[in-house]
Design a protein around this motif. Structure first.
Motif, PDB file in Angstrom:
ATOM      1  N   ARG A   1      -1.662 -26.389 -17.815  1.00 39.57           N
ATOM      2  CA  ARG A   1      -1.935 -27.448 -17.427  1.00 39.57           C
ATOM      3  C   ARG A   1      -0.570 -28.673 -17.148  1.00 39.57           C
ATOM      4  O   ARG A   1      -0.019 -29.199 -16.601  1.00 39.57           O
ATOM      5  N   ASN A   2       0.888 -27.655 -17.036  1.00 40.99           N
ATOM      6  CA  ASN A   2       1.884 -28.417 -16.968  1.00 40.99           C
ATOM      7  C   ASN A   2       2.514 -27.160 -16.523  1.00 40.99           C
ATOM      8  O   ASN A   2       4.345 -27.889 -15.861  1.00 40.99           O
ATOM      9  N   ILE A   3       2.279 -26.474 -15.447  1.00 34.38           N
ATOM     10  CA  ILE A   3       3.507 -25.759 -14.554  1.00 34.38           C
ATOM     11  C   ILE A   3       3.798 -26.311 -13.094  1.00 34.38           C
ATOM     12  O   ILE A   3       5.294 -25.990 -13.207  1.00 34.38           O
ATOM     13  N   SER A   4       3.203 -27.442 -12.993  1.00 39.70           N
ATOM     14  CA  SER A   4       3.708 -27.794 -12.052  1.00 39.70           C
ATOM     15  C   SER A   4       3.970 -29.299 -12.853  1.00 39.70           C
ATOM     16  O   SER A   4       3.965 -30.318 -11.648  1.00 39.70           O
TER      17      SER A   4
ATOM     18  N   CYS B   1      -5.582 -22.886  -6.656  1.00 36.29           N
ATOM     19  CA  CYS B   1      -5.061 -23.884  -5.730  1.00 36.29           C
ATOM     20  C   CYS B   1      -5.585 -24.419  -5.247  1.00 36.29           C
ATOM     21  O   CYS B   1      -5.099 -25.633  -4.322  1.00 36.29           O
ATOM     22  N   VAL B   2      -7.255 -24.579  -5.446  1.00 36.04           N
ATOM     23  CA  VAL B   2      -8.215 -25.909  -4.814  1.00 36.04           C
ATOM     24  C   VAL B   2      -7.576 -26.928  -6.316  1.00 36.04           C
ATOM     25  O   VAL B   2      -7.305 -27.772  -5.374  1.00 36.04           O
ATOM     26  N   LYS B   3      -7.073 -26.703  -7.215  1.00 40.48           N
ATOM     27  CA  LYS B   3      -6.676 -27.625  -8.558  1.00 40.48           C
ATOM     28  C   LYS B   3      -6.026 -28.310  -7.798  1.00 40.48           C
ATOM     29  O   LYS B   3      -5.331 -29.370  -8.104  1.00 40.48           O
ATOM     30  N   ASN B   4      -4.693 -27.179  -7.236  1.00 45.48           N
ATOM     31  CA  ASN B   4      -3.296 -27.811  -7.142  1.00 45.48           C
ATOM     32  C   ASN B   4      -3.538 -28.872  -5.893  1.00 45.48           C
ATOM     33  O   ASN B   4      -2.296 -28.554  -5.193  1.00 45.48           O
ATOM     34  N   GLU B   5      -4.545 -28.451  -4.985  1.00 44.03           N
ATOM     35  CA  GLU B   5      -4.277 -28.868  -3.351  1.00 44.03           C
ATOM     36  C   GLU B   5      -3.903 -28.651  -2.758  1.00 44.03           C
ATOM     37  O   GLU B   5      -3.220 -28.508  -1.343  1.00 44.03           O
ATOM     38  N   ARG B   6      -3.574 -26.930  -2.486  1.00 47.90           N
ATOM     39  CA  ARG B   6      -2.963 -26.142  -1.718  1.00 47.90           C
ATOM     40  C   ARG B   6      -4.175 -25.423  -1.251  1.00 47.90           C
ATOM     41  O   ARG B   6      -4.413 -24.392  -1.239  1.00 47.90           O
ATOM     42  N   MET B   7      -5.034 -26.560  -0.013  1.00 43.56           N
ATOM     43  CA  MET B   7      -6.192 -25.916   0.100  1.00 43.56           C
ATOM     44  C   MET B   7      -6.049 -24.639   1.390  1.00 43.56           C
ATOM     45  O   MET B   7      -6.310 -23.881   1.349  1.00 43.56           O
TER      46      MET B   7
ATOM     47  N   GLY C   1       7.006 -29.660 -14.190  1.00 43.27           N
ATOM     48  CA  GLY C   1       8.706 -30.408 -14.472  1.00 43.27           C
ATOM     49  C   GLY C   1       9.035 -29.698 -15.295  1.00 43.27           C
ATOM     50  O   GLY C   1      10.064 -29.912 -15.216  1.00 43.27           O
ATOM     51  N   ILE C   2       8.555 -29.290 -16.082  1.00 38.82           N
ATOM     52  CA  ILE C   2       9.215 -29.627 -18.022  1.00 38.82           C
ATOM     53  C   ILE C   2       9.534 -28.152 -17.979  1.00 38.82           C
ATOM     54  O   ILE C   2      10.191 -28.433 -19.402  1.00 38.82           O
ATOM     55  N   PHE C   3       9.061 -27.119 -17.130  1.00 37.48           N
ATOM     56  CA  PHE C   3      10.124 -26.129 -17.792  1.00 37.48           C
ATOM     57  C   PHE C   3      10.857 -25.717 -16.749  1.00 37.48           C
ATOM     58  O   PHE C   3      10.316 -26.245 -15.558  1.00 37.48           O
ATOM     59  N   THR C   4      11.988 -25.217 -16.646  1.00 38.74           N
ATOM     60  CA  THR C   4      12.877 -24.646 -16.759  1.00 38.74           C
ATOM     61  C   THR C   4      12.549 -23.446 -16.026  1.00 38.74           C
ATOM     62  O   THR C   4      11.666 -23.155 -16.233  1.00 38.74           O
ATOM     63  N   ARG C   5      13.350 -23.662 -14.599  1.00 40.36           N
ATOM     64  CA  ARG C   5      13.190 -22.516 -14.010  1.00 40.36           C
ATOM     65  C   ARG C   5      13.499 -20.690 -14.815  1.00 40.36           C
ATOM     66  O   ARG C   5      12.361 -19.876 -15.127  1.00 40.36           O
ATOM     67  N   GLN C   6      13.826 -21.335 -15.930  1.00 35.47           N
ATOM     68  CA  GLN C   6      14.264 -19.770 -16.201  1.00 35.47           C
ATOM     69  C   GLN C   6      12.879 -19.431 -17.855  1.00 35.47           C
ATOM     70  O   GLN C   6      12.688 -18.427 -17.765  1.00 35.47           O
ATOM     71  N   ASP C   7      12.561 -20.518 -18.160  1.00 33.64           N
ATOM     72  CA  ASP C   7      11.919 -20.799 -19.183  1.00 33.64           C
ATOM     73  C   ASP C   7      10.336 -19.888 -18.920  1.00 33.64           C
ATOM     74  O   ASP C   7      10.665 -18.977 -19.231  1.00 33.64           O
ATOM     75  N   THR C   8      10.234 -20.501 -17.444  1.00 36.63           N
ATOM     76  CA  THR C   8       8.786 -20.025 -16.897  1.00 36.63           C
ATOM     77  C   THR C   8       9.297 -18.418 -16.187  1.00 36.63           C
ATOM     78  O   THR C   8       8.282 -17.506 -16.821  1.00 36.63           O
ATOM     79  N   GLU C   9      10.232 -18.289 -15.918  1.00 41.01           N
ATOM     80  CA  GLU C   9      10.436 -16.696 -16.163  1.00 41.01           C
ATOM     81  C   GLU C   9      10.870 -15.292 -16.858  1.00 41.01           C
ATOM     82  O   GLU C   9      10.475 -15.115 -17.466  1.00 41.01           O
ATOM     83  N   ASN C  10      11.174 -16.202 -18.066  1.00 43.23           N
ATOM     84  CA  ASN C  10      11.057 -15.804 -19.519  1.00 43.23           C
ATOM     85  C   ASN C  10       9.334 -15.782 -19.829  1.00 43.23           C
ATOM     86  O   ASN C  10       9.375 -14.960 -20.541  1.00 43.23           O
TER      87      ASN C  10
ATOM     88  N   MET D   1       2.032 -16.019 -10.780  1.00 43.91           N
ATOM     89  CA  MET D   1       2.325 -17.844 -10.954  1.00 43.91           C
ATOM     90  C   MET D   1       3.544 -18.263 -10.984  1.00 43.91           C
ATOM     91  O   MET D   1       3.802 -19.473 -10.310  1.00 43.91           O
ATOM     92  N   MET D   2       3.566 -18.041 -11.925  1.00 41.71           N
ATOM     93  CA  MET D   2       5.066 -18.572 -12.628  1.00 41.71           C
ATOM     94  C   MET D   2       6.033 -18.486 -11.894  1.00 41.71           C
ATOM     95  O   MET D   2       6.860 -18.380 -11.930  1.00 41.71           O
ATOM     96  N   TYR D   3       6.090 -16.557 -11.461  1.00 41.03           N
ATOM     97  CA  TYR D   3       7.468 -16.354 -10.711  1.00 41.03           C
ATOM     98  C   TYR D   3       7.802 -16.519  -9.241  1.00 41.03           C
ATOM     99  O   TYR D   3       8.571 -17.541  -9.327  1.00 41.03           O
ATOM    100  N   TRP D   4       6.485 -17.664  -8.581  1.00 41.22           N
ATOM    101  CA  TRP D   4       6.432 -18.377  -7.801  1.00 41.22           C
ATOM    102  C   TRP D   4       6.417 -19.784  -7.929  1.00 41.22           C
ATOM    103  O   TRP D   4       7.646 -20.188  -6.999  1.00 41.22           O
ATOM    104  N   TYR D   5       6.476 -20.181  -9.591  1.00 42.49           N
ATOM    105  CA  TYR D   5       7.163 -20.995  -9.449  1.00 42.49           C
ATOM    106  C   TYR D   5       8.366 -21.628  -9.524  1.00 42.49           C
ATOM    107  O   TYR D   5       9.226 -22.536  -9.945  1.00 42.49           O
ATOM    108  N   ALA D   6       9.198 -20.509 -10.414  1.00 41.06           N
ATOM    109  CA  ALA D   6      10.689 -20.364 -10.337  1.00 41.06           C
ATOM    110  C   ALA D   6      11.567 -19.293  -9.617  1.00 41.06           C
ATOM    111  O   ALA D   6      12.348 -19.528  -9.206  1.00 41.06           O
TER     112      ALA D   6
END
Length: 521
Positions: free
Chosen positions: A24-27, A93-99, A29-38, A59-64
């Protein structure tokens, strides 16, 4: 937890909440890159054999922006479970419109499927497809695949039979739960030929109405109260939660036809996949031929169990004797004929019982004995008693014992002997008294026997009337139940025409969204 999870260090509910919180929150921006990687590393440490942990970590590594780690963990997820991983990223991906990425993942998921082996989670892709979230090209491609699968499986008698059997069982379940009007009570029709009864047959006949109501509810029901933009998140979360909790369907693969059948029957009850209304209609309409064939079999089976003539019998007792009256009922309108048949059967029994109690024969015998005794007493009584006292005594005793029994006969005979002796002398000396006594006796005996016979006949008449009324009440009850049964059965089966027409008009092509993809703001 799903069956491929081994190292579980956290409660399932906590793990599920963690996964859903990340999604619900990965996209946002409330997580820092380090938070996501950890967090990604933490998942891999604690859930090293769980494909979803690797998919979430990728998916989290991709966001980081850790592309190498993302690629490595993604390959591990695919190795552990390729079609589930592809489905997860299709939904994400559909949810995040990465069609563009979404359709690549959908294509990869579809490559893992075939007509004989389709993962149950495919229903979630069908949801997106029919709801209009996919491109026209992708919808056409999936639609062509479904058509091919359907045609292939239609050539398999075993698969077709399995779907029809599943729908038969489903319909029989509907019938068993059917309610009947409170006015209907079947006491006499609780046992019928073919090992059934009126209530069971009427519940079976309700399948025409119940199936129509069920199909109308499904095919005409509006979408659930979830906003269009929230459906994708709901479907993604359904998938993730099912993997963590180990839902019943989480590892099920089946042929495409069986998947449609299960989903169609599930939609009206638990709605496991939160089906989009058109997706549900597409699934049900795709099952139309199995529904139709199963419906005809179930309805026909019920009709064949209904006897044209219903055999009945009544066991009754009359004068401590057991009797049985057998008859048949067609529609409950033949009550007068059946009652007349019973009365004709019962009348001889009643007549025979009455005639067993008569008064004329007994009266003639009694008067004859009285006259004989009187003549004997008057004309030869004194001489007989004087010359044959012993013989007379024995004769009187024999007669008394025959009438009154041994003890009573001895006592009565002795009294009668004494009375006869003195009465002989008295009557011989009083002619008028003798004549009057004889006349009175000749009248009294017939009257006594007549009154006794009439009393016994009245008792028999009362019992006969009670017996006849009881049997006729049972017949009338059976007639009324039969009339109600025939009437309601006709009403219920009359709905069959509408049911058949509704099934015939179901067409899955009416529910495929082949237009432009829905875009969200």
């Amino acid at each position: 937890m799903a069956s491929d999870t081994s190292n579980v260090l956290t409660d399932r509910n906590e793990l599920n909440e963690m996964f859903l919180g990340i999604l619900r929150n990965i996209s946002s921006g409330i997580f820092t890159r380090q938070d996501t990687e950890n967090q990604a590393k933490n998942l891999l440490i604690h859930y090293s054999d769980f494909w979803l942990a690797y998919a979430m970590a990728a998916m989290m590594y991709w966001y980081a922006d850790e592309r190498n780690n993302a690629e490595t963990t993604l390959q591990k997820a695919l190795t552990l479970n390729r079609d589930k991983t592809a489905l997860f990223f299709s939904l994400f991906c559909v949810k995040n419109e990465r069609m563009e990425a979404a359709e690549l993942w959908i294509a990869q998921f579809m490559q893992e499927q075939n007509a004989q082996q389709v993962y149950a989670g495919f229903i979630l892709i069908l949801n997106m497809m029919v709801a209009g979230f996919l491109s026209t090209e992708m919808v056409n491609e999936i639609s062509d695949t479904l058509t091919r699968w359907g045609s292939e499986l239609a050539e398999s008698p075993a698969v077709e039979e399995a779907q029809e059997d599943a729908w038969k069982n489903f319909m029989k379940g509907l019938s068993k739960q059917a309610a009947l009007p409170e006015i209907l009570h079947f006491k006499q029709l609780n046992v019928l030929p073919n090992q059934t009864n009126a209530e069971e047959l009427l519940k079976g006949a309700r399948i025409h109405e119940l199936l129509l109501e069920r199909l109308q509810h499904l095919m005409e029901a509006p979408d659930a109260g979830v906003k269009q933009e929230d459906k994708l998140e709901q479907w993604l979360e359904i998938f993730v939660t099912s993997q963590v909790s180990g839902a019943e369907w989480v590892d099920i693969h089946s042929d495409y036809s069986s998947l449609l059948t299960c989903a169609a029957q599930d939609w009206g009850d638990t709605d496991t996949f939160a089906l989009n209304a058109n997706a549900g209609r597409f699934i049900v309409a795709s099952s139309a031929r199995w529904i139709r064939n199963a419906y005809e079999d179930v309805a026909g089976e019920g009709i064949r169990k209904v006897p044209a003539l219903i055999p009945f019998h009544v066991r009754y007792q009359f004068l401590r004797q057991n009797y049985r009256f057998e008859y048949t009922i067609r529609n409950g309108l033949d009550e007068p004929a059946v009652i007349a048949q019973f009365r004709e059967t019962f009348a001889p029994l009643h007549k025979e019982a009455r005639e067993a109690y008569t008064w004329i024969r007994q009266s003639v015998v009694a008067d004859g004995l009285l006259a004989g005794v009187a003549g004997l007493v008057y004309f030869g009584g004194a001489w007989i008693f004087a010359n044959h006292f012993l013989g007379v005594s024995v004769l009187i005793l024999i007669i008394a014992i025959a009438i009154l029994g041994l003890i009573g006969g001895i006592l009565g005979g002795a009294i009668l002997l004494a009375a006869a002796y003195y009465l002989t002398r008295f009557l011989h000396e009083n002619m008028e008294m003798f004549a009057a006594s004889l006349g009175a006796g000749l009248i009294i005996f017939p009257v006594v026997y007549y009154l006794k016979a009439m009393g016994n006949r009245r008792i028999i008449d009362r019992e006969a009337q009670h017996t006849s009324d009881s049997v006729e009440d049972i017949i009338r009850e059976a007639m009324a139940e039969t009339a109600d049964f025939r009437d309601y059965y006709a009403r219920y089966t009359a709905v069959g025409r509408k049911t058949r027409q509704f099934i015939a008009e179901m067409n899955p092509d009416n529910y495929l969204n082949l237009g432009k993809r829905i875009r969200r703001n």
